[in-house]
Write an enzyme that holds these catalytic residues in place. Structure first.
Site, short mmCIF file in Angstrom:
data_model
loop_
_atom_site.label_atom_id
_atom_site.label_comp_id
_atom_site.label_asym_id
_atom_site.label_seq_id
_atom_site.Cartn_x
_atom_site.Cartn_y
_atom_site.Cartn_z
N CYS A 1 24.79 -73.77 -43.60
CA CYS A 1 23.39 -73.31 -43.72
C CYS A 1 22.47 -74.34 -44.39
CB CYS A 1 23.35 -72.01 -44.50
SG CYS A 1 24.17 -70.66 -43.63
N1 LIG Z 1 28.77 -69.27 -41.95
C1 LIG Z 1 27.77 -68.72 -42.61
O1 LIG Z 1 27.89 -68.50 -43.82
C2 LIG Z 1 26.49 -68.32 -41.91
C3 LIG Z 1 25.61 -67.44 -42.58
C4 LIG Z 1 24.47 -67.02 -41.95
C5 LIG Z 1 24.16 -67.50 -40.68
N2 LIG Z 1 24.99 -68.38 -40.05
C6 LIG Z 1 24.62 -68.81 -38.71
O2 LIG Z 1 25.37 -68.06 -37.76
C7 LIG Z 1 25.66 -68.85 -36.60
C8 LIG Z 1 27.16 -68.91 -36.39
O3 LIG Z 1 27.75 -69.54 -37.52
P1 LIG Z 1 29.29 -69.43 -37.86
O4 LIG Z 1 29.43 -69.92 -39.26
O5 LIG Z 1 29.81 -68.09 -37.50
O6 LIG Z 1 29.87 -70.52 -36.83
P2 LIG Z 1 31.41 -70.72 -36.40
O7 LIG Z 1 31.50 -72.10 -35.89
O8 LIG Z 1 32.30 -70.25 -37.49
O9 LIG Z 1 31.58 -69.70 -35.20
C9 LIG Z 1 30.92 -69.83 -33.99
C10 LIG Z 1 31.91 -69.53 -32.89
O10 LIG Z 1 31.22 -69.47 -31.66
C11 LIG Z 1 32.08 -70.00 -30.65
N3 LIG Z 1 31.24 -70.31 -29.51
C12 LIG Z 1 30.40 -71.36 -29.33
N4 LIG Z 1 29.75 -71.25 -28.16
C13 LIG Z 1 30.18 -70.10 -27.58
C14 LIG Z 1 29.88 -69.44 -26.38
N5 LIG Z 1 28.94 -69.91 -25.54
N6 LIG Z 1 30.52 -68.31 -26.09
C15 LIG Z 1 31.45 -67.80 -26.95
N7 LIG Z 1 31.77 -68.37 -28.11
C16 LIG Z 1 31.13 -69.51 -28.43
C17 LIG Z 1 32.75 -71.15 -31.34
O11 LIG Z 1 33.94 -71.52 -30.68
C18 LIG Z 1 33.00 -70.59 -32.73
O12 LIG Z 1 34.26 -69.97 -32.84
C19 LIG Z 1 25.00 -70.21 -36.87
O13 LIG Z 1 23.73 -70.21 -36.32
C20 LIG Z 1 24.91 -70.25 -38.38
O14 LIG Z 1 23.87 -71.11 -38.83
C21 LIG Z 1 26.16 -68.78 -40.64
#
Ligand SMILES: NC(=O)c1ccc[n+]([C@@H]2O[C@H](COP(=O)([O-])OP(=O)(O)OC[C@H]3O[C@@H](n4cnc5c(N)ncnc54)[C@H](O)[C@@H]3O)[C@@H](O)[C@H]2O)c1
Length: 432
Positions: free
Chosen positions: A271
């Protein structure tokens, strides 16, 4: 299906839910949706991750294997096959939104949108959760869904709801953290709100998707800027010979108008190093202005690993040791305490700089016993008296609960503590 019918399906839990992206954000949402009674498809592009989920092995710290196994028996189907999206009623998109060459990379959202559109029926609801700049949901995702599905925009519901998950936080989780919800239309908002109202204690409806998108960026930019403030202050306070940690604690006794932030070796995770740049990009792109607070905060926070390197070098120098050849034990690889997430972690940058100066760098992180990156896996060591004592300097980068300060103080010959973990303990070394 009109909005009333869509809401009815949600309320009686017959709506088919898909969560696109089963990572730190998507997996907990999927688990909660199953827990409240929905049948949920966890659509995940990584076949390796799907296999792990099907085997009941969670790779997300906040989700236990038991919880995952219960969900697998209770209506949860992880899959990498887009056919699993067929006939969905509610889709939540939680795919990565990284920076590529410093610019927002929305290709994951675009792919997810096209995959969903191929299986979308009238009356379906798509909710974006990925963090992104204001305008993405209605200007990018909405048109992709309409074009690729052949549906008119009024035939489906669209919304945005930012995720506020704080990995490792024992007090505030998905359920008891108020959830901001929005829709591209008032009826869309009604459907989005009905869905999340089933999952969380309190929803916070806002006036537009752009407003909800801005909420997330405001929250993260606020943290980013305030951390940069105390980081810069910590560097100046040391030169002024003032204890910044005690000043921060004392300031935090003010019951109004102040919020406590503490210095550290930099910012990491998915983030803070990324999200403010999404906002800065949008401001520059649309208004031609530089978002000065973001640029300044980036500058300060990105240089903290250099500062840690320089302080460690100076400490070794005082011991008549060169950093080149010295054994340096870094405590904490994760980007913050009690999490296994080490994406964008400042520890990696600290290690890279020390290694470049010739140090023999080792890591210890009880939350990350095994890392995939080979060069790091080779240097992982246990949190033991022997490793602490063998290091020329021990650098505390993360205040994991497992790092017992008395134990570190007892066994380490020299400590550089960037987290004030050893406060109140006698030790040889320095605070950030
Ligand atoms: N991790 C955090 O603490 C957090 C907190 C708030 C918001 N976010 C936001 O949430 C979003 C996701 O973050 P995250 O930490 O869960 O990421 P992550 O990388 O842990 O998970 C994302 C997943 O999506 C999969 N993916 C990518 N493209 C895909 C598709 N087209 N179809 C299906 N699966 C697909 C990836 O393989 C991965 O497993 C980002 O925008 C991030 O900025 C993250």
């Amino acid at each position: 299906m009109n909005a009333d019918e869509a809401i009815q399906k949600i309320n009686d839990r017959t709506a088919k839910v898909v969560v696109v992206g089963q990572g730190y954000v998507g997996l907990p949402v999927a688990m909660r949706a199953v827990e409240v009674g929905f049948c949920v498809v966890g659509f995940e592009a990584s076949v390796e991750r799907v296999e792990s989920l099907l085997a009941g092995e969670s790779y997300v710290g906040d989700i236990s294997d038991d919880e995952l196994t219960r969900a697998l028996h209770g209506g949860y189907t992880p899959t990498a096959d887009p056919a699993g999206l067929e006939g969905f009623d509610v889709a939540v998109i939680s795919v990565p939104t990284p920076l590529r060459d410093g610019l927002p990379d929305l290709s994951y959202i675009e792919h997810a949108g096209r995959d969903l559109a191929a299986h979308m029926r009238p009356g379906a609801c798509v909710i974006l959760e990925s963090t992104t700049y204001p305008g993405t949901t209605t200007e990018l995702l909405g048109p992709i869904l309409a074009d690729a599905s052949g549906l008119a925009e009024h035939e489906f519901f669209l919304g945005y709801s930012p995720e506020r998950i704080d990995p490792g936080n024992p007090t505030h989780g998905l359920v008891n953290t108020p959830k901001v919800v929005s829709g591209s239309t008032p009826t869309g908002l009604g459907v989005v709100d009905a869905f999340f109202a089933m999952l969380v204690d309190q929803t916070v409806p806002v006036g537009s998707c752009a407003e909800a998108e801005l909420v997330k960026l405001l929250e993260n930019t606020f943290r980013h800027v305030n951390i940069a403030l105390v980081n810069e202050l910590a560097m100046f306070a040391r030169d002024l010979d003032v204890d910044v940690w005690r000043a921060i604690d004392a300031a935090a006794t003010k019951p109004f108008g102040y919020m406590k932030f503490t210095p550290g070796p930099g910012v990491g995770g998915h983030c803070l190093p990324i999200d403010p740049s999404y906002l800065a990009w949008r401001v520059k792109q649309h208004l031609g202005h530089t978002f000065r607070f973001v640029e300044l905060a980036n500058d300060v926070n990105e240089h903290m690993p250099d500062y840690v390197h320089d302080r460690v070098t100076a400490m070794l120098n005082r011991e008549r040791k060169a950093v080149n050849g010295s054994r340096v034990l870094l405590l904490g690889l994760a980007y913050k305490k009690a999490t296994s997430d080490w994406r964008e972690s400042p520890s990696v940058h600290v290690a890279a700089r020390l290694s470049a100066s010739g140090a023999d760098v080792r890591f210890c992180d009880p939350h990350i016993p095994d890392v995939n990156a080979l060069h790091l896996a080779d240097s992982m060591v246990p949190f033991s008296p022997e490793e602490l004592a063998a290091a020329d300097v021990v650098v505390v980068l993360v205040d994991h609960p497992e790092f017992d300060p008395a134990f570190i103080a007892e066994h380490a010959a020299l400590v550089f503590d960037t987290k004030n973990l050893l406060a109140g303990h006698e030790f040889t070394g320095e605070l950030l």
